[in-house]
Design a protein around this motif. Sequence first.
Motif, short mmCIF file in Angstrom:
data_model
loop_
_atom_site.label_atom_id
_atom_site.label_comp_id
_atom_site.label_asym_id
_atom_site.label_seq_id
_atom_site.Cartn_x
_atom_site.Cartn_y
_atom_site.Cartn_z
N ARG A 125 0.84 -1.20 0.00
CA ARG A 125 0.00 0.00 0.00
C ARG A 125 0.88 1.26 0.00
O ARG A 125 0.62 2.21 -0.73
CB ARG A 125 -0.91 0.00 1.24
CG ARG A 125 -1.91 -1.14 1.29
CD ARG A 125 -2.90 -1.08 0.15
NE ARG A 125 -4.00 -2.01 0.33
CZ ARG A 125 -4.87 -2.32 -0.63
NH1 ARG A 125 -4.74 -1.76 -1.82
NH2 ARG A 125 -5.85 -3.17 -0.41
N TYR A 416 -7.96 4.43 -0.17
CA TYR A 416 -6.53 4.70 -0.23
C TYR A 416 -6.23 5.88 -1.15
O TYR A 416 -5.31 6.65 -0.89
CB TYR A 416 -5.79 3.45 -0.68
CG TYR A 416 -5.93 2.32 0.31
CD1 TYR A 416 -5.13 2.25 1.44
CD2 TYR A 416 -6.90 1.34 0.13
CE1 TYR A 416 -5.28 1.23 2.37
CE2 TYR A 416 -7.07 0.32 1.05
CZ TYR A 416 -6.25 0.27 2.17
OH TYR A 416 -6.41 -0.73 3.09
N MET A 432 -0.21 4.04 6.83
CA MET A 432 -0.95 2.97 6.17
C MET A 432 -1.17 1.81 7.14
O MET A 432 -2.22 1.15 7.13
CB MET A 432 -0.21 2.49 4.92
CG MET A 432 -0.29 3.45 3.75
SD MET A 432 -1.97 3.58 3.09
CE MET A 432 -1.69 4.70 1.71
#
Length: 495
Positions: A125, A416, A432
Motif C-alpha cells: 500500500r 486509499y 498505512m
Amino acid sequence: MNRKPNLSFWQIWNMCFGFLGIQFAFALQNANVSRIFQTLGAGVTDIPALWIAAPLTGLIVQPLIGYASDRTWGALGRRRPYFLAGAVLTTAALLWMPNSGVLWIAATLLWVMDASINVSMEPFRAFVGDQLPTNQRPLGYAMQSFFIGMGAVVASLLPYLLAHLGVSNVAGPGGIPETVRDAFYIGGVVLLGSVLWTVLSTREYPPDQLHTFADAVTYTETAIDRSRAMGRGMVWLALGLVGAWLVYAYGLEKELYLLAGGLTVYGLSQLWLSMGARRGVITQVMTDLHTMPSAMRRLAWVQFFSWFALFAMWIYTTAGVAQMHFGSTDPQSAAYNNGANWVGVLFAAYNGFAALAALVIPLMVRRVGLRVSHLINLWLGGLGLSAFLLIRDPNWLLLPMVGVGFAWASILSLPYALLSDNLPAEKMGVYMGIFNFFIVIPQLLAASVLGLLLRVFFHAQPIYALMMGGASLVIAGLCVLRVEEPNVAAEVAQA
C-alpha cells in the motif's frame, strides 16, 4: 521542487503484480479456513473465535512493519525486503496448513499465515504512495484491485475445479479434502513467484529523493495532550475491566473477553502516553494514531463498517450457504462439501466482478467523484449480501456477487486514493499501518459479537450474519458523505 515522474502502464503493472499472489493466498484462507476448522471438529459458534488470529495479527503486524519499512533502505530498497520475507513465510504456512490434522495446529497456522501475509501486504500500500505521483495513485490502487480480483478468482475456484478434475472432495474423519490440500500447494507456488516478479522488476526512490518531489506532504510533529490522554485512558480501562467482569459474572460468550481485552489494552496505551513514555516504536505509533490527518480520521468510520461486513461474509458464508441452500450442517457430508465448493465459486465470482469493477470505477470517479462513487459501490454490496436471505436457488446467488464485487473493488482502492494524498512521505508506511487499525478493529468486534447476536436473535442460523453485513455496508456508505472530496479529484479523474 520537481514533479514525481509518471510511470508507464507496464511499470505500474510490474509494481502491483505481487498482489496477485498475496491475494491468491488470502482468498484461499478466506474461502477454506472455516471449512478446515469445521472438518477438524469446530462448531459453527466456535468459528469466530478461531478466526480472531487473522485480524489480531494485522492489528499488531501492519503498523510495526510500516514503521520499520519507513526506516529501511538497503540493496532491495525500502519496501521490497518486506514483500519477499512475508512471501517466503506465507508459502511455508500454505504448505503446512492442509496437513495440520489437529484443530489447534490449524488455528496456530492461521496466525502464522495471516501475520506473514500482512508483512507483505502493508508495504505494498505504501509502495504505491511512494512511487506514483498524485494523478496516478488511483490507477495504481485500481491496478492492485485488478490483481486482487484475478488472484482471488482462481484461488477461490481451485477446490471446485480440482473436484471436477477427479480429485477427492470428501474428507475422512479428522482429515481435509484433497481438493483443499492441492489448492494450498498451488497457492504457495503462485504467491512466491508473483512477489519475486515485483521484487526483481521494480525500483524504489531513496527516502531523501522522495522529499524533493512537489507532491510531498510536509510532516509536523504534534504534541500529545497528556491530561486528556490520561482521562481517556482511565475511561477505556474501566470499561474494559467492567466488561470482563460482566462476561465472567453472567457466563456470556467467551469471545466477548476479546472485546473487553481490547478496551483494556487501549486504555493502558493511553495511560502510557500520558506518563510521557520514552520514545520508541509503540509510543510513536500511538502518537501518530492520535495526530493522524482529519481525512484519515473520517475515513476510519467508513473502513470500520465496511470491514465488519466483509468479515461477517468471510466467516459465515460457507456455513450459511451449506445450511440454507444445500441442506447440511455436517462438514463430513457430501452435501456440505458441495455447498462449500459452491461458496468458492461465489467468492471467485465476486472477485472476478471486482476485477471488472476496477476498470469501471475510474469512469465513475470521473463522472461523480471519489466520495459518491464509493457510496454507490458500498450500497451495491449491501444489497448483494442482503439478497442471500431472499434467494433459494444457489445458482442465482451469482447475481448478488456483482454488487459485492463492486463494493470489494471500491474498498480496496478508493479509501486509499482519498487517504494517500494527505500523508507525508516519511510517514507513509506507518500511517498505512495505522489505517489498518480501522480494518482490524471491526473484524475483532465481529469475531466477538457475531456468534452472540446469531444465537440470541437468529436461532444460530449463520445466513443472518450476511444480512447484518449488508446493513453495515449501507452505514459505511453514509459515512463516506463526511469525507471531503480532495482538491485533486479533477486531476485524478482525468488521469
